[in-house]
Design a protein around this motif. Structure first.
Motif, PDB file in Angstrom:
ATOM      1  N   ALA A 131       0.945  -1.238  -0.197  1.00 59.16           N
ATOM      2  CA  ALA A 131      -0.087  -0.032   0.124  1.00 59.16           C
ATOM      3  C   ALA A 131       0.854   1.297   0.037  1.00 59.16           C
ATOM      4  O   ALA A 131       0.527   2.074  -0.730  1.00 59.16           O
ATOM      5  CB  ALA A 131      -1.149  -0.055   1.228  1.00 59.16           C
ATOM      6  N   ALA A 132       2.082   1.356   0.669  1.00 59.01           N
ATOM      7  CA  ALA A 132       2.793   2.260   0.680  1.00 59.01           C
ATOM      8  C   ALA A 132       3.503   2.621  -0.655  1.00 59.01           C
ATOM      9  O   ALA A 132       3.794   3.777  -1.052  1.00 59.01           O
ATOM     10  CB  ALA A 132       4.021   2.112   1.695  1.00 59.01           C
ATOM     11  N   ARG A 133       3.758   1.610  -1.367  1.00 62.62           N
ATOM     12  CA  ARG A 133       4.231   1.511  -2.664  1.00 62.62           C
ATOM     13  C   ARG A 133       3.328   2.249  -3.562  1.00 62.62           C
ATOM     14  O   ARG A 133       3.607   3.055  -4.530  1.00 62.62           O
ATOM     15  CB  ARG A 133       4.745   0.191  -2.974  1.00 62.62           C
ATOM     16  CG  ARG A 133       6.099  -0.242  -2.576  1.00 62.62           C
ATOM     17  CD  ARG A 133       6.320  -1.780  -2.440  1.00 62.62           C
ATOM     18  NE  ARG A 133       5.988  -2.524  -3.662  1.00 62.62           N
ATOM     19  CZ  ARG A 133       6.818  -2.648  -4.544  1.00 62.62           C
ATOM     20  NH1 ARG A 133       8.121  -2.288  -4.624  1.00 62.62           N
ATOM     21  NH2 ARG A 133       6.443  -3.647  -5.631  1.00 62.62           N
ATOM     22  N   VAL A 134       2.157   1.562  -3.667  1.00 60.93           N
ATOM     23  CA  VAL A 134       1.080   2.274  -4.224  1.00 60.93           C
ATOM     24  C   VAL A 134       0.790   3.678  -4.158  1.00 60.93           C
ATOM     25  O   VAL A 134       0.649   4.617  -5.097  1.00 60.93           O
ATOM     26  CB  VAL A 134      -0.408   1.531  -4.068  1.00 60.93           C
ATOM     27  CG1 VAL A 134      -1.396   2.145  -4.747  1.00 60.93           C
ATOM     28  CG2 VAL A 134      -0.116   0.037  -4.371  1.00 60.93           C
ATOM     29  N   ALA A 135       0.835   3.874  -2.790  1.00 63.21           N
ATOM     30  CA  ALA A 135       0.698   5.597  -2.440  1.00 63.21           C
ATOM     31  C   ALA A 135       1.781   6.306  -2.891  1.00 63.21           C
ATOM     32  O   ALA A 135       1.524   7.416  -3.663  1.00 63.21           O
ATOM     33  CB  ALA A 135       0.759   5.631  -1.083  1.00 63.21           C
ATOM     34  N   ALA A 136       2.989   5.988  -2.935  1.00 65.38           N
ATOM     35  CA  ALA A 136       4.013   6.476  -3.730  1.00 65.38           C
ATOM     36  C   ALA A 136       3.894   6.619  -5.113  1.00 65.38           C
ATOM     37  O   ALA A 136       4.269   7.760  -5.867  1.00 65.38           O
ATOM     38  CB  ALA A 136       5.399   5.716  -3.424  1.00 65.38           C
ATOM     39  N   ALA A 152      -3.119  -1.749  -9.849  1.00 64.02           N
ATOM     40  CA  ALA A 152      -2.540  -2.401  -8.945  1.00 64.02           C
ATOM     41  C   ALA A 152      -2.814  -4.118  -8.722  1.00 64.02           C
ATOM     42  O   ALA A 152      -3.997  -4.465  -9.005  1.00 64.02           O
ATOM     43  CB  ALA A 152      -3.054  -2.072  -7.332  1.00 64.02           C
ATOM     44  N   ARG A 153      -1.583  -4.848  -9.003  1.00 62.00           N
ATOM     45  CA  ARG A 153      -1.972  -6.153  -9.155  1.00 62.00           C
ATOM     46  C   ARG A 153      -1.458  -7.210  -7.935  1.00 62.00           C
ATOM     47  O   ARG A 153      -0.584  -6.735  -7.473  1.00 62.00           O
ATOM     48  CB  ARG A 153      -0.979  -6.728 -10.416  1.00 62.00           C
ATOM     49  CG  ARG A 153      -0.961  -8.105 -10.580  1.00 62.00           C
ATOM     50  CD  ARG A 153      -0.010  -8.451 -11.775  1.00 62.00           C
ATOM     51  NE  ARG A 153       0.841  -9.689 -11.571  1.00 62.00           N
ATOM     52  CZ  ARG A 153       1.643 -10.191 -12.430  1.00 62.00           C
ATOM     53  NH1 ARG A 153       1.461  -9.732 -13.761  1.00 62.00           N
ATOM     54  NH2 ARG A 153       2.190 -11.203 -12.285  1.00 62.00           N
ATOM     55  N   TYR A 180      -5.244  -1.016  -1.477  1.00 62.03           N
ATOM     56  CA  TYR A 180      -4.585  -0.488  -2.677  1.00 62.03           C
ATOM     57  C   TYR A 180      -5.642   0.730  -3.059  1.00 62.03           C
ATOM     58  O   TYR A 180      -5.028   1.655  -3.552  1.00 62.03           O
ATOM     59  CB  TYR A 180      -4.354  -1.473  -3.648  1.00 62.03           C
ATOM     60  CG  TYR A 180      -3.290  -2.704  -3.263  1.00 62.03           C
ATOM     61  CD1 TYR A 180      -2.866  -2.790  -2.234  1.00 62.03           C
ATOM     62  CD2 TYR A 180      -3.448  -3.830  -4.019  1.00 62.03           C
ATOM     63  CE1 TYR A 180      -2.039  -3.774  -1.841  1.00 62.03           C
ATOM     64  CE2 TYR A 180      -2.617  -5.029  -3.707  1.00 62.03           C
ATOM     65  CZ  TYR A 180      -1.711  -4.756  -2.777  1.00 62.03           C
ATOM     66  OH  TYR A 180      -1.153  -5.885  -2.250  1.00 62.03           O
ATOM     67  N   ALA A 181      -6.651   0.426  -2.968  1.00 63.71           N
ATOM     68  CA  ALA A 181      -7.763   1.376  -3.466  1.00 63.71           C
ATOM     69  C   ALA A 181      -7.657   2.559  -2.529  1.00 63.71           C
ATOM     70  O   ALA A 181      -7.411   3.890  -2.848  1.00 63.71           O
ATOM     71  CB  ALA A 181      -9.275   0.918  -3.497  1.00 63.71           C
ATOM     72  N   ASP A 182      -7.521   2.558  -1.306  1.00 67.19           N
ATOM     73  CA  ASP A 182      -7.379   3.362  -0.169  1.00 67.19           C
ATOM     74  C   ASP A 182      -6.069   4.475  -0.278  1.00 67.19           C
ATOM     75  O   ASP A 182      -5.973   5.261  -0.081  1.00 67.19           O
ATOM     76  CB  ASP A 182      -7.233   2.800   1.115  1.00 67.19           C
ATOM     77  CG  ASP A 182      -8.563   2.460   1.749  1.00 67.19           C
ATOM     78  OD1 ASP A 182      -9.764   2.752   0.829  1.00 67.19           O
ATOM     79  OD2 ASP A 182      -8.645   1.675   2.475  1.00 67.19           O
ATOM     80  N   ALA A 183      -4.818   3.607  -1.062  1.00 70.10           N
ATOM     81  CA  ALA A 183      -3.544   4.268  -1.172  1.00 70.10           C
ATOM     82  C   ALA A 183      -3.738   4.928  -2.598  1.00 70.10           C
ATOM     83  O   ALA A 183      -2.560   5.557  -2.735  1.00 70.10           O
ATOM     84  CB  ALA A 183      -2.605   3.127  -1.235  1.00 70.10           C
ATOM     85  N   GLY A 184      -4.676   4.921  -3.384  1.00 64.44           N
ATOM     86  CA  GLY A 184      -4.786   5.509  -4.510  1.00 64.44           C
ATOM     87  C   GLY A 184      -4.830   4.987  -5.742  1.00 64.44           C
ATOM     88  O   GLY A 184      -4.832   5.357  -7.072  1.00 64.44           O
ATOM     89  N   ALA A 185      -4.873   3.520  -5.964  1.00 59.83           N
ATOM     90  CA  ALA A 185      -4.837   2.569  -7.118  1.00 59.83           C
ATOM     91  C   ALA A 185      -6.218   3.039  -7.958  1.00 59.83           C
ATOM     92  O   ALA A 185      -7.113   3.306  -7.432  1.00 59.83           O
ATOM     93  CB  ALA A 185      -4.883   1.047  -6.698  1.00 59.83           C
ATOM     94  N   ASP A 186      -6.073   2.574  -9.193  1.00 59.43           N
ATOM     95  CA  ASP A 186      -7.472   2.934 -10.103  1.00 59.43           C
ATOM     96  C   ASP A 186      -7.977   1.613 -10.400  1.00 59.43           C
ATOM     97  O   ASP A 186      -9.138   1.653 -10.855  1.00 59.43           O
ATOM     98  CB  ASP A 186      -6.878   3.948 -11.408  1.00 59.43           C
ATOM     99  CG  ASP A 186      -6.333   5.159 -10.926  1.00 59.43           C
ATOM    100  OD1 ASP A 186      -7.091   5.992 -10.614  1.00 59.43           O
ATOM    101  OD2 ASP A 186      -5.073   5.317 -11.187  1.00 59.43           O
ATOM    102  N   GLY A 187      -7.299   0.610 -10.447  1.00 55.05           N
ATOM    103  CA  GLY A 187      -7.914  -0.680 -10.920  1.00 55.05           C
ATOM    104  C   GLY A 187      -7.123  -1.791 -10.006  1.00 55.05           C
ATOM    105  O   GLY A 187      -6.017  -1.566  -9.439  1.00 55.05           O
ATOM    106  N   PHE A 188      -7.783  -3.060 -10.092  1.00 55.20           N
ATOM    107  CA  PHE A 188      -7.255  -4.232  -9.445  1.00 55.20           C
ATOM    108  C   PHE A 188      -7.129  -5.057 -10.279  1.00 55.20           C
ATOM    109  O   PHE A 188      -8.212  -5.835 -10.718  1.00 55.20           O
ATOM    110  CB  PHE A 188      -8.192  -4.423  -8.223  1.00 55.20           C
ATOM    111  CG  PHE A 188      -7.683  -5.392  -7.242  1.00 55.20           C
ATOM    112  CD1 PHE A 188      -6.281  -5.311  -6.611  1.00 55.20           C
ATOM    113  CD2 PHE A 188      -8.410  -6.335  -6.640  1.00 55.20           C
ATOM    114  CE1 PHE A 188      -5.895  -6.049  -5.727  1.00 55.20           C
ATOM    115  CE2 PHE A 188      -8.028  -7.363  -5.749  1.00 55.20           C
ATOM    116  CZ  PHE A 188      -6.624  -7.145  -5.367  1.00 55.20           C
TER     117      PHE A 188
END
Length: 256
Positions: A131-136, A152-153, A180-188
């Motif tokens: 999640a930290a990586r996604v947020a970055a 995000a996969r 991952y959604a909370d961290a800012g991802a657009d898709g899963f």
């Protein structure tokens, strides 16, 4: 379609639950042009295919600079949105992931995939670390003139064994999708998930557009649409099919 902003907006809008974006993953400008001329609304690379085409094994063995040069050439060869398979972000730290996503945007990509498995490591990043990586990545993307669609996969099902409890795996996948959604991802993106019942449950419980990869045992495109999938990938399948055709032709030509 002319501007990168228009391509980014188009790409984002193509992710519709029940009316999925179907991506026939390509690996170079030539295959991108073929897919676009056939009517593909967007182009996406597959890391395994790109690596093999350049003579490297998958797993970030393809140098990042070469991956960026390739996506730059692809994005200039077609007039549709282009998304880059960024593997695990070409780095272990959030800062390294951010740098890779910045480079992807600077080289014409309007979307990226990046996964939660540890390259050359054991297993997956923890939910908190990924999640930290996604947020970055989100922060780096938002700093660009044209923010990227971050897909995000999770490789939970890709790493699963036949004896694993698929229901429990789905519960973890859903938890990761929310984080991952909370961290800012657009898709899963959940490759190797092929069970229709589980796919439907994921689509119902995940707040992000769900991406499924076509592979043996997977429902058809129309069935995936009915299950609520918003994006369908073909992964390394197109490359393998193309290479099998070339091998067959060569075997016939050079059979002694």
């Amino acid at each position: 379609m002319s501007s990168l902003q228009e391509k980014a907006t188009t790409f984002r809008n193509l992710h519709k639950k029940g009316d999925p974006l179907v991506l026939y993953n390509i690996w170079d400008p030539g295959t991108a042009k073929v897919a676009a001329s056939a009517g593909a609304p967007a182009i996406a690379t597959g890391s395994w295919s790109v690596a093999e085409a350049f003579g490297f094994p998958d797993g970030e063995k393809l140098p990042r600079d070469l991956a960026m040069e390739n996506i730059n050439r692809i994005s200039k060869s077609v007039d549709v949105p282009v998304s880059l398979d960024l593997e695990a972000g070409y780095g272990t730290t959030p800062e390294q992931v951010a740098q890779s996503i910045t480079l992807a945007g600077q080289n014409g990509a309007v979307g990226v995939n990046f996964e939660d498995q540890m390259i050359d490591g054991d297993g997956l990043y923890s939910i908190e670390d990924q999640a930290a990586r996604v947020a970055a990545g989100r922060k780096a993307s938002d700093a660009l003139d044209v923010p990227l669609f971050i897909n995000a996969r999770t490789d939970i099902f890709l790493k699963a064994t036949p004896s694993d409890d698929k229901k429990k795996l789905l519960e973890e996948a859903i938890a990761r999708g929310q984080a991952y959604a909370d961290a800012g991802a657009d898709g899963f993106f959940v490759p190797a998930l092929t069970d229709a019942v589980l796919i439907k449950e994921l689509c119902e419980k995940c707040s992000l557009p769900v991406n499924i990869m076509m592979m043996p045992g997977c429902p058809s495109v129309s069935e995936l649409a009915d299950l609520g999938v918003a994006r369908i990938s073909h992964g390394p399948g197109p490359f393998r099919a193309a290479m099998a055709m070339i091998e067959k032709d060569c075997s016939t030509l050079y059979d002694k």
